[in-house]
Write a protein that holds these residues in place. Sequence first.
Motif, PDB file in Angstrom:
ATOM      1  N   LYS A   1      41.974  65.435  80.411  1.00 22.41           N
ATOM      2  CA  LYS A   1      40.943  64.628  81.064  1.00 22.41           C
ATOM      3  C   LYS A   1      41.298  63.138  81.058  1.00 22.41           C
ATOM      4  O   LYS A   1      40.937  62.400  81.979  1.00 22.41           O
ATOM      5  CB  LYS A   1      39.589  64.858  80.395  1.00 22.41           C
ATOM      6  CG  LYS A   1      39.030  66.258  80.593  1.00 22.41           C
ATOM      7  CD  LYS A   1      38.771  66.571  82.058  1.00 22.41           C
ATOM      8  CE  LYS A   1      37.562  65.817  82.580  1.00 22.41           C
ATOM      9  NZ  LYS A   1      37.299  66.113  84.013  1.00 22.41           N
ATOM     10  N   VAL A   2      42.004  62.684  80.023  1.00 22.39           N
ATOM     11  CA  VAL A   2      42.450  61.289  80.003  1.00 22.39           C
ATOM     12  C   VAL A   2      43.354  61.027  81.205  1.00 22.39           C
ATOM     13  O   VAL A   2      43.202  60.008  81.914  1.00 22.39           O
ATOM     14  CB  VAL A   2      43.178  60.961  78.686  1.00 22.39           C
ATOM     15  CG1 VAL A   2      43.863  59.593  78.775  1.00 22.39           C
ATOM     16  CG2 VAL A   2      42.212  60.994  77.509  1.00 22.39           C
ATOM     17  N   TYR A   3      44.308  61.936  81.435  1.00 25.06           N
ATOM     18  CA  TYR A   3      45.194  61.784  82.592  1.00 25.06           C
ATOM     19  C   TYR A   3      44.396  61.795  83.889  1.00 25.06           C
ATOM     20  O   TYR A   3      44.595  60.944  84.767  1.00 25.06           O
ATOM     21  CB  TYR A   3      46.235  62.906  82.615  1.00 25.06           C
ATOM     22  CG  TYR A   3      47.350  62.768  81.606  1.00 25.06           C
ATOM     23  CD1 TYR A   3      48.322  61.778  81.750  1.00 25.06           C
ATOM     24  CD2 TYR A   3      47.460  63.626  80.523  1.00 25.06           C
ATOM     25  CE1 TYR A   3      49.367  61.648  80.840  1.00 25.06           C
ATOM     26  CE2 TYR A   3      48.493  63.508  79.610  1.00 25.06           C
ATOM     27  CZ  TYR A   3      49.438  62.516  79.770  1.00 25.06           C
ATOM     28  OH  TYR A   3      50.465  62.392  78.876  1.00 25.06           O
ATOM     29  N   GLN A   4      43.503  62.769  84.012  1.00 27.43           N
ATOM     30  CA  GLN A   4      42.773  62.932  85.265  1.00 27.43           C
ATOM     31  C   GLN A   4      41.781  61.797  85.510  1.00 27.43           C
ATOM     32  O   GLN A   4      41.706  61.257  86.616  1.00 27.43           O
ATOM     33  CB  GLN A   4      42.062  64.288  85.273  1.00 27.43           C
ATOM     34  CG  GLN A   4      43.033  65.475  85.303  1.00 27.43           C
ATOM     35  CD  GLN A   4      42.322  66.813  85.230  1.00 27.43           C
ATOM     36  OE1 GLN A   4      41.173  66.903  84.815  1.00 27.43           O
ATOM     37  NE2 GLN A   4      43.016  67.881  85.622  1.00 27.43           N
ATOM     38  N   ASP A   5      41.013  61.429  84.494  1.00 25.86           N
ATOM     39  CA  ASP A   5      39.969  60.414  84.675  1.00 25.86           C
ATOM     40  C   ASP A   5      40.540  59.027  84.946  1.00 25.86           C
ATOM     41  O   ASP A   5      39.867  58.184  85.552  1.00 25.86           O
ATOM     42  CB  ASP A   5      39.061  60.359  83.440  1.00 25.86           C
ATOM     43  CG  ASP A   5      38.230  61.621  83.273  1.00 25.86           C
ATOM     44  OD1 ASP A   5      38.165  62.414  84.235  1.00 25.86           O
ATOM     45  OD2 ASP A   5      37.678  61.815  82.176  1.00 25.86           O
TER      46      ASP A   5
ATOM     47  N   THR B   1      40.875  73.732  84.540  1.00 27.55           N
ATOM     48  CA  THR B   1      40.829  72.273  84.485  1.00 27.55           C
ATOM     49  C   THR B   1      42.062  71.667  85.152  1.00 27.55           C
ATOM     50  O   THR B   1      41.973  70.677  85.881  1.00 27.55           O
ATOM     51  CB  THR B   1      40.727  71.796  83.027  1.00 27.55           C
ATOM     52  OG1 THR B   1      39.520  72.299  82.453  1.00 27.55           O
ATOM     53  CG2 THR B   1      40.741  70.278  82.934  1.00 27.55           C
ATOM     54  N   ILE B   2      43.209  72.270  84.884  1.00 27.16           N
ATOM     55  CA  ILE B   2      44.467  71.773  85.465  1.00 27.16           C
ATOM     56  C   ILE B   2      44.427  71.889  86.984  1.00 27.16           C
ATOM     57  O   ILE B   2      44.643  70.903  87.710  1.00 27.16           O
ATOM     58  CB  ILE B   2      45.660  72.563  84.892  1.00 27.16           C
ATOM     59  CG1 ILE B   2      45.853  72.245  83.403  1.00 27.16           C
ATOM     60  CG2 ILE B   2      46.935  72.249  85.675  1.00 27.16           C
ATOM     61  CD1 ILE B   2      46.829  73.171  82.703  1.00 27.16           C
ATOM     62  N   HIS B   3      44.142  73.078  87.476  1.00 28.59           N
ATOM     63  CA  HIS B   3      44.194  73.301  88.920  1.00 28.59           C
ATOM     64  C   HIS B   3      43.062  72.585  89.653  1.00 28.59           C
ATOM     65  O   HIS B   3      43.261  72.068  90.756  1.00 28.59           O
ATOM     66  CB  HIS B   3      44.181  74.794  89.212  1.00 28.59           C
ATOM     67  CG  HIS B   3      45.500  75.461  88.952  1.00 28.59           C
ATOM     68  ND1 HIS B   3      45.684  76.819  89.057  1.00 28.59           N
ATOM     69  CD2 HIS B   3      46.708  74.960  88.593  1.00 28.59           C
ATOM     70  CE1 HIS B   3      46.950  77.122  88.775  1.00 28.59           C
ATOM     71  NE2 HIS B   3      47.588  76.011  88.481  1.00 28.59           N
ATOM     72  N   ASP B   4      41.880  72.530  89.047  1.00 31.76           N
ATOM     73  CA  ASP B   4      40.778  71.802  89.682  1.00 31.76           C
ATOM     74  C   ASP B   4      41.099  70.314  89.814  1.00 31.76           C
ATOM     75  O   ASP B   4      40.598  69.644  90.729  1.00 31.76           O
ATOM     76  CB  ASP B   4      39.487  71.984  88.887  1.00 31.76           C
ATOM     77  CG  ASP B   4      38.874  73.367  89.064  1.00 31.76           C
ATOM     78  OD1 ASP B   4      39.370  74.133  89.922  1.00 31.76           O
ATOM     79  OD2 ASP B   4      37.905  73.681  88.330  1.00 31.76           O
ATOM     80  N   GLY B   5      41.923  69.810  88.910  1.00 38.20           N
ATOM     81  CA  GLY B   5      42.304  68.400  88.956  1.00 38.20           C
ATOM     82  C   GLY B   5      43.527  68.130  89.802  1.00 38.20           C
ATOM     83  O   GLY B   5      44.058  67.011  89.784  1.00 38.20           O
ATOM     84  N   GLY B   6      43.990  69.155  90.544  1.00 39.81           N
ATOM     85  CA  GLY B   6      45.125  68.963  91.435  1.00 39.81           C
ATOM     86  C   GLY B   6      46.472  68.957  90.743  1.00 39.81           C
ATOM     87  O   GLY B   6      47.481  68.541  91.334  1.00 39.81           O
ATOM     88  N   MET B   7      46.523  69.425  89.496  1.00 42.88           N
ATOM     89  CA  MET B   7      47.772  69.489  88.745  1.00 42.88           C
ATOM     90  C   MET B   7      48.276  70.930  88.707  1.00 42.88           C
ATOM     91  O   MET B   7      47.582  71.861  89.127  1.00 42.88           O
ATOM     92  CB  MET B   7      47.560  68.951  87.323  1.00 42.88           C
ATOM     93  CG  MET B   7      47.028  67.524  87.277  1.00 42.88           C
ATOM     94  SD  MET B   7      46.348  67.069  85.656  1.00 42.88           S
ATOM     95  CE  MET B   7      47.846  66.787  84.737  1.00 42.88           C
ATOM     96  N   LYS B   8      49.484  71.116  88.196  1.00 43.29           N
ATOM     97  CA  LYS B   8      50.076  72.444  88.075  1.00 43.29           C
ATOM     98  C   LYS B   8      50.408  72.726  86.614  1.00 43.29           C
ATOM     99  O   LYS B   8      50.355  71.834  85.769  1.00 43.29           O
ATOM    100  CB  LYS B   8      51.302  72.571  88.973  1.00 43.29           C
ATOM    101  CG  LYS B   8      50.956  72.479  90.459  1.00 43.29           C
ATOM    102  CD  LYS B   8      52.174  72.712  91.340  1.00 43.29           C
ATOM    103  CE  LYS B   8      51.793  72.666  92.808  1.00 43.29           C
ATOM    104  NZ  LYS B   8      52.964  72.916  93.697  1.00 43.29           N
TER     105      LYS B   8
END
Length: 638
Positions: free
Chosen positions: A254-258, A312-319
């Motif tokens: 979440k730190v990365y995503q936010d 959480t990973i995929h919802d945030g556009g990450m792989k």
Amino acid sequence: MDFLKSQKRFDFLYDGVPFSECDYTVEQTESGNTLTTVYTMKDGLKITNIAEKKDSAYEWVNWWENTSDTSSKIISELWDCSVSLPMEYEDPPAWTSYMPNRAEQTLLHSYRNFAPTVTPLLPGKHMDFASYLGRSSYDTVPFFNIHKKGRGYIFAVGWTGQWNARVSRTEDTIEFNSKIEDTHFRLLPGEKIRTSSVVIMPYEGSVVASQNQWRSLVRNHYSLIGKEGREKKCPLSAGFWGGMHSDIVFDRIKVYQDNNIPVEYVWMDAGWYGPDTLPTPDEYEGGSWCYTGDWSVSPKVHPGQLKDILKTIHDGGMKFLLWFEPERVFSHMPIVKEHPEYFFKCDYPDGTVYILNLGDPEAWNYCLELLSTQIRELGIDCYRQDFNFNPLPVWQYNDAEDRKGISEIKHIEGLYRLWDTLLERFPNMLIDNCASGGCRIDIETLRRSVPLWRSDLTCSANFPSTAVQCHHLDHNLWLPYSGNGTGRIYDTYRLRSTYSPGMNFQHAWTARETFGDDSEKIEWMKKYLTEFIKVREYMDEDFYPLTEIGSQDDIWAACQFDRPSKSDGMVQVFRRASSPYKTACFSLGNVDENCTYTFTDANNEQTWRVSGKDLVKDGFVVTLEEKRSSNIFFYTYA
């Protein structure tokens, strides 16, 4: 195709008789860039040599089949490549008062752990090379460049086990022979195997130019990067120790995503598996390693079985990248007791680790279905396969006297078929090839995978920056796509030293370090990971080392990536910690005297222009006022 037709290509003894003296028939067919030659012995042994032209290079592999209902005779002294190629005349060695002129000599560029060694190859002499204990790039790397006065050959051995090569010089030829190291076997009725492949690339020009020709060959014909359905670049990953509790992993993702920190993959390494594995702060505590071989998600480390993390990973556009090591299994794992026949028999050194026999059809199918299920259910976008074991003694232990080499051959065949099948089943997935950090890099693994962790040196949180600068200068000669880790120190010089085609940002790796609670560190991450994304764009095409490889702390290190397709490029420079020199001058590659070059300084964003003619005459001059400092210069030319 004349190059292929004029070469005998391979050699062996059949029941002690040289292949050339055996009684056989030959059928040859040509289709496009492929030449298929079938040799059939009177007793039913069939050898199929499949050779292809790829750009300016040539590749072949041999298939061996016993079409009779009785065992074949012994195949031995099997060289999958045995060629004699023209090389400009060179006088035999003689005692004189003068030292030889290296510019006139035949020079063999070989690599130990990717560090180059340049050796004169004299007429009447030869040099032998081999991998170490069954992993293809452990110690000696299966790539060679032989050069003399603007001409030469690049050779690559395609075998992910124990290969062997001999390079010889006559007065007017180069002889190159390569093989699986110890073969002395008969084929059973109906049995079919393949052996090692080889790639030969003749060239004209400098050694550096030939390496760029090689990079282009790998990029166009071998690597999966940029191919349909696969990633266009090696990923920028956020690394996590797999034994950290899910709650910590969630918070750090979440730190990365936010904060919009531009990482593309969440890289979860070992420690996530095993029914009784407990959460651990880092890889040096706990007992997760002893569950290697049980690929069930630990309910105590990850109560949501990783599926909540995946969402959480995929919802945030990450792989998602996940670590496995399917070939190495601890002896107390359930699969060993349920199916002991799946494993090689051996007096293992400590009696605790077994090796899965990928040459056994049932063991292979077990491994394939286990991995396929996990990849599918856990939504894995990059499957990371490690191999922390030296298998050669195990293979040799399992060979009968008249079947030497067969255990290794069938295991490596099984590895290739496993990866090929996974890539077919999951057409958008990447495979990351690790093996103790870069110990299984060869042309066969390059066509199926990418080494995103090219050295275990970066397992240390504070590895020496000079070492990864050296890696950068040597690995990029052969690998247009590879990656490494960053360590865990917030330091621009160190981070820039690790900029590679792919990068694992490790600052959230373990619970030992806090993460995300310092706004200055967050801004630093955003700034330099954004810079990395920009830098990565330039790394696909031509590469020029601008300094020699050296570990000394009182020198500079520098390199250049040039993109002829876009008329631009980038220069990376490092003034090391003890260097007394504030200014250095570099001769850039591929400078066009008729162009004007526009440079941009990454440190201060200043821009200036210089003519190509002046760049050739005066060089590219860089000043770094501080010791242990770095800079990056982007340029365009027109």
